[in-house]
Design a protein around this motif. Structure first.
Motif, PDB file in Angstrom:
ATOM      1  N   THR A 148       0.938  -1.248  -0.177  1.00 33.97           N
ATOM      2  CA  THR A 148      -0.053   0.202   0.031  1.00 33.97           C
ATOM      3  C   THR A 148       0.952   1.251  -0.153  1.00 33.97           C
ATOM      4  O   THR A 148       0.714   2.053  -0.832  1.00 33.97           O
ATOM      5  CB  THR A 148      -0.835   0.153   1.413  1.00 33.97           C
ATOM      6  OG1 THR A 148      -1.834  -1.046   0.980  1.00 33.97           O
ATOM      7  CG2 THR A 148      -1.741   1.243   1.323  1.00 33.97           C
ATOM      8  N   GLY A 152       1.058   1.665  -3.788  1.00 36.44           N
ATOM      9  CA  GLY A 152       0.080   2.170  -4.033  1.00 36.44           C
ATOM     10  C   GLY A 152      -1.359   1.522  -4.128  1.00 36.44           C
ATOM     11  O   GLY A 152      -2.303   1.638  -4.700  1.00 36.44           O
ATOM     12  N   TYR A 153      -1.286  -0.027  -3.522  1.00 42.04           N
ATOM     13  CA  TYR A 153      -2.364  -0.826  -3.662  1.00 42.04           C
ATOM     14  C   TYR A 153      -3.405  -0.215  -2.482  1.00 42.04           C
ATOM     15  O   TYR A 153      -3.026  -0.148  -1.349  1.00 42.04           O
ATOM     16  CB  TYR A 153      -2.165  -2.374  -3.338  1.00 42.04           C
ATOM     17  CG  TYR A 153      -1.350  -3.148  -4.465  1.00 42.04           C
ATOM     18  CD1 TYR A 153      -0.296  -2.706  -4.831  1.00 42.04           C
ATOM     19  CD2 TYR A 153      -2.107  -4.016  -4.940  1.00 42.04           C
ATOM     20  CE1 TYR A 153       0.412  -3.487  -5.851  1.00 42.04           C
ATOM     21  CE2 TYR A 153      -1.552  -4.703  -6.235  1.00 42.04           C
ATOM     22  CZ  TYR A 153      -0.265  -4.410  -6.341  1.00 42.04           C
ATOM     23  OH  TYR A 153       0.266  -4.994  -7.285  1.00 42.04           O
ATOM     24  N   HIS A 154      -4.552  -0.194  -2.915  1.00 40.79           N
ATOM     25  CA  HIS A 154      -6.008  -0.029  -1.841  1.00 40.79           C
ATOM     26  C   HIS A 154      -6.756  -1.374  -1.851  1.00 40.79           C
ATOM     27  O   HIS A 154      -6.983  -1.987  -2.934  1.00 40.79           O
ATOM     28  CB  HIS A 154      -6.697   1.044  -2.468  1.00 40.79           C
ATOM     29  CG  HIS A 154      -6.173   2.410  -1.931  1.00 40.79           C
ATOM     30  ND1 HIS A 154      -7.073   3.425  -1.408  1.00 40.79           N
ATOM     31  CD2 HIS A 154      -4.903   2.791  -2.032  1.00 40.79           C
ATOM     32  CE1 HIS A 154      -6.061   4.475  -1.282  1.00 40.79           C
ATOM     33  NE2 HIS A 154      -4.961   4.014  -1.746  1.00 40.79           N
ATOM     34  N   CYS A 155      -7.111  -1.663  -0.503  1.00 40.45           N
ATOM     35  CA  CYS A 155      -7.832  -2.632  -0.296  1.00 40.45           C
ATOM     36  C   CYS A 155      -9.167  -2.213  -0.438  1.00 40.45           C
ATOM     37  O   CYS A 155      -9.684  -1.335   0.153  1.00 40.45           O
ATOM     38  CB  CYS A 155      -7.648  -3.390   1.199  1.00 40.45           C
ATOM     39  SG  CYS A 155      -6.015  -3.583   1.529  1.00 40.45           S
ATOM     40  N   MET A 156     -10.060  -3.088  -1.283  1.00 37.37           N
ATOM     41  CA  MET A 156     -11.592  -2.567  -1.193  1.00 37.37           C
ATOM     42  C   MET A 156     -12.264  -3.756  -0.779  1.00 37.37           C
ATOM     43  O   MET A 156     -12.132  -4.936  -0.887  1.00 37.37           O
ATOM     44  CB  MET A 156     -11.782  -2.267  -2.732  1.00 37.37           C
ATOM     45  CG  MET A 156     -10.991  -1.278  -3.450  1.00 37.37           C
ATOM     46  SD  MET A 156     -11.210   0.386  -3.090  1.00 37.37           S
ATOM     47  CE  MET A 156     -12.733   0.508  -3.745  1.00 37.37           C
TER      48      MET A 156
END
Lengths: 171, 171
Positions: A148, A152-156
């Protein structure tokens, strides 16, 4: 400290459920907990289990103040990366507060990693809360990448009514 | 637009592999892609598959400029939340650029949601890159929660040498 690490069995569900509750209290999200001991029995120990479990256990003479010998656990399942292939996802890693600092967390995580490698996985994935600095430090020290912050990974998540609503659009 | 949504079969692996490559190019991470058509065949269509697939297909007369009729896909697998129970994880959701805006992405996601609900799941989880504003907007519009921005979840990863190193500490 003297402890053993082994695969969880049906008989461990009571203790795993207790420790999930402890973890939920620590993370201040007890109100969100819906799983029961019975759910864990059904979901982890029927024909096509949704997860695997690992238990950390101490001998009787080292039991906790409350009388527990099962003092840590990890839940994991196999997953997939379309870029990297087989992967393992560590859902939880928990050690009771009075047993921390003895290498139990590291041993649980090592076991999950070994299981993953044995199944041909090249990645171990998991999530951590941003306020949990001690865990973030611990994982960084083990060579883990914060995808993250770094990539830049976002958990959705989609759940409850939103999920039902989405499913109704099925062709 | 006229299209169909169906479960992926072994014969779709060539097209899925092609579309994973297209997605990797779009995300500028082609150099990270290690999976081949053969990996997808082995990992998704052997006895204990690591993932399930969904294909979006258009009739022959609507085929792409390059001559493709398989124009979108999703890969997913079952997972578990220790708090909420059974869950489904959507690894990829992809529609070829020239077919976007026709509801194909929504239909693929609806199918994954339906599969999850049918298996007793109450959550659909996935990740999105923070620079991918159009996808983030699309998912928010479907009622999805950004658990990284809203709740502080960080995605973590351990791979390659770090994973081997961890596994060597197994008791």
């Amino acid at each position: 400290m003297n402890f053993t690490i082994r695969a969880a069995t049906l008989e461990d569900c009571k203790d795993v459920s207790r420790m999930i509750k402890e973890l939920a209290e620590y993370e201040k999200i007890s109100h969100q907990m819906k799983t029961t001991e019975r759910d864990l029995e059904q979901d982890g120990f029927s024909k096509n289990p949704f997860f695997q479990g690992i238990i950390a256990e101490v001998p009787e003479h080292l039991k906790s103040r409350d009388g527990h010998t099962k003092v840590g656990y990890s839940l994991y399942f196999y997953s997939y990366s379309s870029f990297k292939g087989r992967a393992v996802y560590m859902e939880d890693l928990y050690v009771m507060p009075e047993f921390r600092g003895n290498g139990i967390g590291k041993a649980l995580m090592a076991k999950v990693s070994k299981r993953g490698l044995d199944a041909g996985c090249s990645q171990l994935n998991f999530t951590v809360m941003n306020w949990n600095k001690s865990s973030l430090d611990f994982y960084r020290k083990q060579g883990c990448l914060d995808v993250t912050s770094d990539l830049g990974y976002h958990c959705m998540r989609c759940e409850d009514d939103a999920l039902e609503h989405l499913a109704q659009r099925e062709l």
